[in-house]
Motif scaffolding. Structure first.
Motif, mmCIF file in Angstrom:
data_model
loop_
_atom_site.group_PDB
_atom_site.id
_atom_site.type_symbol
_atom_site.label_atom_id
_atom_site.label_comp_id
_atom_site.label_asym_id
_atom_site.label_seq_id
_atom_site.Cartn_x
_atom_site.Cartn_y
_atom_site.Cartn_z
ATOM 1 N N GLY A 152 0.839 -1.193 0.000
ATOM 2 C CA GLY A 152 0.000 0.000 0.000
ATOM 3 C C GLY A 152 0.872 1.241 0.000
ATOM 4 N N ASN A 154 0.494 3.752 1.759
ATOM 5 C CA ASN A 154 0.736 4.190 3.136
ATOM 6 C C ASN A 154 2.019 3.590 3.697
ATOM 7 O OD1 ASN A 154 -1.504 5.913 3.652
ATOM 8 N ND2 ASN A 154 -2.816 4.108 3.672
ATOM 9 N N TYR A 189 -5.218 14.581 3.633
ATOM 10 C CA TYR A 189 -5.314 13.157 3.981
ATOM 11 C C TYR A 189 -4.797 12.929 5.410
ATOM 12 C CZ TYR A 189 -4.575 8.120 3.064
ATOM 13 O OH TYR A 189 -4.594 6.748 3.077
ATOM 14 N N ASN A 226 -7.263 14.547 -0.973
ATOM 15 C CA ASN A 226 -8.300 13.860 -0.221
ATOM 16 C C ASN A 226 -8.419 14.562 1.132
ATOM 17 O OD1 ASN A 226 -9.975 12.049 1.063
ATOM 18 N ND2 ASN A 226 -8.532 10.346 1.046
ATOM 19 N N ASP A 246 1.367 12.973 -3.122
ATOM 20 C CA ASP A 246 0.562 11.756 -3.026
ATOM 21 C C ASP A 246 -0.481 11.800 -4.147
ATOM 22 O OD1 ASP A 246 -1.254 9.730 -2.372
ATOM 23 O OD2 ASP A 246 -1.080 10.071 -0.207
ATOM 24 N N THR A 248 -0.878 4.336 -5.896
ATOM 25 C CA THR A 248 -1.423 3.134 -5.256
ATOM 26 C C THR A 248 -2.222 2.291 -6.243
ATOM 27 O OG1 THR A 248 -2.845 2.328 -3.476
ATOM 28 C CG2 THR A 248 -3.508 4.394 -4.491
ATOM 29 N N LYS A 302 -7.072 2.304 -5.706
ATOM 30 C CA LYS A 302 -8.206 3.066 -6.215
ATOM 31 C C LYS A 302 -8.442 2.774 -7.705
ATOM 32 C CE LYS A 302 -8.146 4.679 -2.096
ATOM 33 N NZ LYS A 302 -7.316 5.743 -1.588
ATOM 34 N N LEU A 362 -1.067 -2.800 -2.366
ATOM 35 C CA LEU A 362 0.134 -2.506 -3.145
ATOM 36 C C LEU A 362 0.172 -1.029 -3.505
ATOM 37 C CD1 LEU A 362 2.671 -3.401 -4.725
ATOM 38 C CD2 LEU A 362 1.175 -3.990 -6.651
HETATM 39 C C1 LIG Z 1 -6.704 5.949 -0.522
HETATM 40 C C2 LIG Z 1 -5.486 6.780 -0.387
HETATM 41 C C3 LIG Z 1 -4.242 6.174 -0.350
HETATM 42 C C4 LIG Z 1 -4.139 4.685 -0.488
HETATM 43 O O1 LIG Z 1 -3.461 4.074 0.509
HETATM 44 P P1 LIG Z 1 -3.068 2.530 0.294
HETATM 45 O O2 LIG Z 1 -2.223 2.267 1.485
HETATM 46 O O3 LIG Z 1 -2.288 2.469 -0.986
HETATM 47 O O4 LIG Z 1 -4.317 1.738 0.225
HETATM 48 C C5 LIG Z 1 -3.116 6.968 -0.262
HETATM 49 N N1 LIG Z 1 -3.219 8.311 -0.240
HETATM 50 C C6 LIG Z 1 -4.411 8.926 -0.290
HETATM 51 C C7 LIG Z 1 -4.477 10.408 -0.297
HETATM 52 C C8 LIG Z 1 -5.577 8.175 -0.343
HETATM 53 O O5 LIG Z 1 -6.754 8.788 -0.357
#
Ligand SMILES: *Cc1c(COP(=O)(O)O)cnc(C)c1O
Length: 341
Positions: free
Chosen positions: A85, A87, A111, A160, A185, A213, A216, A225
Motif C-alpha cells: 500500500g 501508506n 489526507y 483527499n 501523493d 497506489t 483506487k 500494493l
Molecule cells: C486511498 C489513499 C491512499 C491509499 O493508501 P493505500 O495504502 O495504498 O491503500 C493513499 N493516499 C491517499 C491520499 C488516499 O486517499
C-alpha cells in the motif's frame, strides 16, 4: 490493561484512523473502485499463484514488478520503490527521512494518514491552512517551507478529502526551495489531468517523490500494493528503512499482472469520471455546497442541515458515505465516493 503496559505515550494519545465499517448495501465511504478488476486478471493470477514456490522467500527487490512500473512511467527500475500500500511506502519514506527531531509540512485539511504516519514515526508536523477553496496558496506554502525548513513537505494531488489537484506551477515553485523532499501523493492521479511525474525533470526534480497506489484506479484495495517514484538515492533510502522481504510473492505477481490490463483500468477511470460529472450536476440541484473534484469523490456541505444528521439518515437507507463534519476545517462536510450509476 488500563494503560499499565508501557505503550509509547504519543501512541496512547493517538486515536486510530478508522472509517466506520457500518454494514450498508451502498458503500461510498472509502473511495475504492466500484468495479472489480477484470475476470482475465483473476484467471491469470490463479495460474501464477499455483506456480509460486511458497517455501522460498520472494524476490527481495521485486524486480519484475518494479521494471514493469518503470516502463509504465518511463523511468528506471532503480527509481521505483514498492510497498504494501502507498501508506507503507510513505511510512518507509518517513522512517528514512523523517523521525525524531525532524519535521514534515502539511497543508490542511488533507489526507489524515499523512499526519498519522508522521506521529507513528516520531516526525513533527508543521501545518498551514488551505485557502477557502481548499487550494494550497503558493505564497503560504513558500512561507511555511522557507520558515520551517522541513525534511519532508506533503502535497496531495488530487487532495483527499477536498478533491482538487495541484497545478504544476505549485510543484515547480516548491521544488526550487532548497530544503527537503517534496512528496506528492497521487492516489487519485489517473483521475486528474496533470501529474507531478511530469515535473521530475524540472529544476530540483531530484527532491520530488510521487506516490501512487493500486487501491483506487487499479481496483485492487484488497491486494495492498503501492509505490513511489523518486531519485534512486531516495529509493535506496526507503530500502534501508524497510524490513527484508516485505512484499510477498503474491502481491508482486498480482501487481505485475494488473499492469497488463491498463486499458481496462483506463476505461474504468473514464466511466467513473463521467459518473462524477453526473453526480456533481445532481448535487448542484440540491441545497448543498459542493467543491470541484479531480478525483473519484466529491466533498459537499448540506446548507440547511448538520452534516452528521444527513450522514446518519443515509445510513438508515443503507448508504454509507464519509462523515468529515467533525474534522478541522471541514465543519459540516460529507464526502461521497463516485460509485456505479
Ligand atoms: C486511498 C489513499 C491512499 C491509499 O493508501 P493505500 O495504502 O495504498 O491503500 C493513499 N493516499 C491517499 C491520499 C488516499 O486517499
Amino acid at each position: 490493561m488500563n494503560g499499565r503496559l508501557p505503550l509509547r505515550p504519543n501512541l496512547a494519545a493517538m486515536r486510530g484512523y478508522h472509517s466506520p465499517q457500518v454494514p450498508a448495501a451502498v458503500r461510498l465511504n472509502t473511495n475504492e473502485s466500484p468495479f472489480p478488476p477484470p475476470e482475465t486478471w483473476r484467471d491469470e493470477l490463479a495460474t501464477e499463484l499455483s506456480r509460486i514456490e511458497f517455501n522460498r522467500y520472494p524476490d527481495r527487490q521485486a524486480r519484475r514488478l518494479r521494471e514493469a512500473l518503470a516502463e509504465l512511467h518511463g523511468v528506471g527500475a532503480d527509481e521505483v520503490f514498492c510497498a504494501n500500500g502507498s501508506n507503507e511506502a510513505l511510512q518507509c519514506l518517513l522512517l528514512a527521512y523523517g523521525g525524531p527531531g525532524r519535521r514534515a509540512a502539511l497543508f490542511e485539511p488533507t489526507y489524515a494518514l499523512h499526519g498519522h504516519i508522521c506521529r507513528l514515526t516520531g516526525t513533527l508536523t508543521v501545518g498551514a491552512p488551505r485557502d477557502e477553496g481548499f487550494r494550497v496558496d503558493p505564497e503560504v506554502a513558500e512561507g511555511l517551507v522557507g520558515r520551517e525548513e522541513p525534511e519532508v513537505t506533503f502535497l496531495c494531488s488530487p487532495n483527499n478529502p477536498t478533491g482538487a489537484a495541484d497545478p504544476p506551477a505549485l510543484v515547480e515553485r516548491l521544488l526550487v526551495l532548497p530544503t527537503g523532499l517534496l512528496v506528492v501523493d497521487e492516489a487519485y492521479g489517473q483521475f486528474a489531468r496533470q501529474s507531478a511525474l511530469d515535473q521530475r525533470t524540472c529544476p530540483g526534480g531530484e527532491r520530488l517523490v510521487v506516490v501512487r497506489t493500486f487501491s483506487k484506479t487499479w481496483a485492487m484495495a484488497a491486494a495492498r500494493l503501492g509505490y513511489l517514484v523518486a531519485d534512486p538515492e531516495v529509493v535506496a533510502g526507503c530500502e534501508a528503512a524497510t524490513l527484508p522481504y516485505h512484499l510477498s510473492a503474491v502481491t508482486q505477481v498480482a501487481g505485475l499482472l494488473a499492469l497488463g490490463h491498463r486499458e481496462e483500468m483506463e476505461r474504468r477511470v473514464a466511466l467513473i469520471a463521467e459518473e462524477r460529472g453526473r453526480l456533481s450536476a445532481a448535487l448542484g440541484a440540491l441545497p448543498v455546497t459542493a467543491w470541484p473534484s479531480d478525483a473519484n469523490f466529491i466533498l459537499f456541505r448540506p446548507a440547511d442541515r448538520p452534516g452528521d444528521e444527513v450522514w446518519k439518515e443515509l445510513v438508515t437507507r443503507s448508504v454509507l458515505i464519509r462523515d468529515c463534519s467533525s474534522w478541522a476545517g471541514l465543519e459540516g462536510c460529507l464526502r461521497v465516493t463516485v460509485g456505479t450509476p
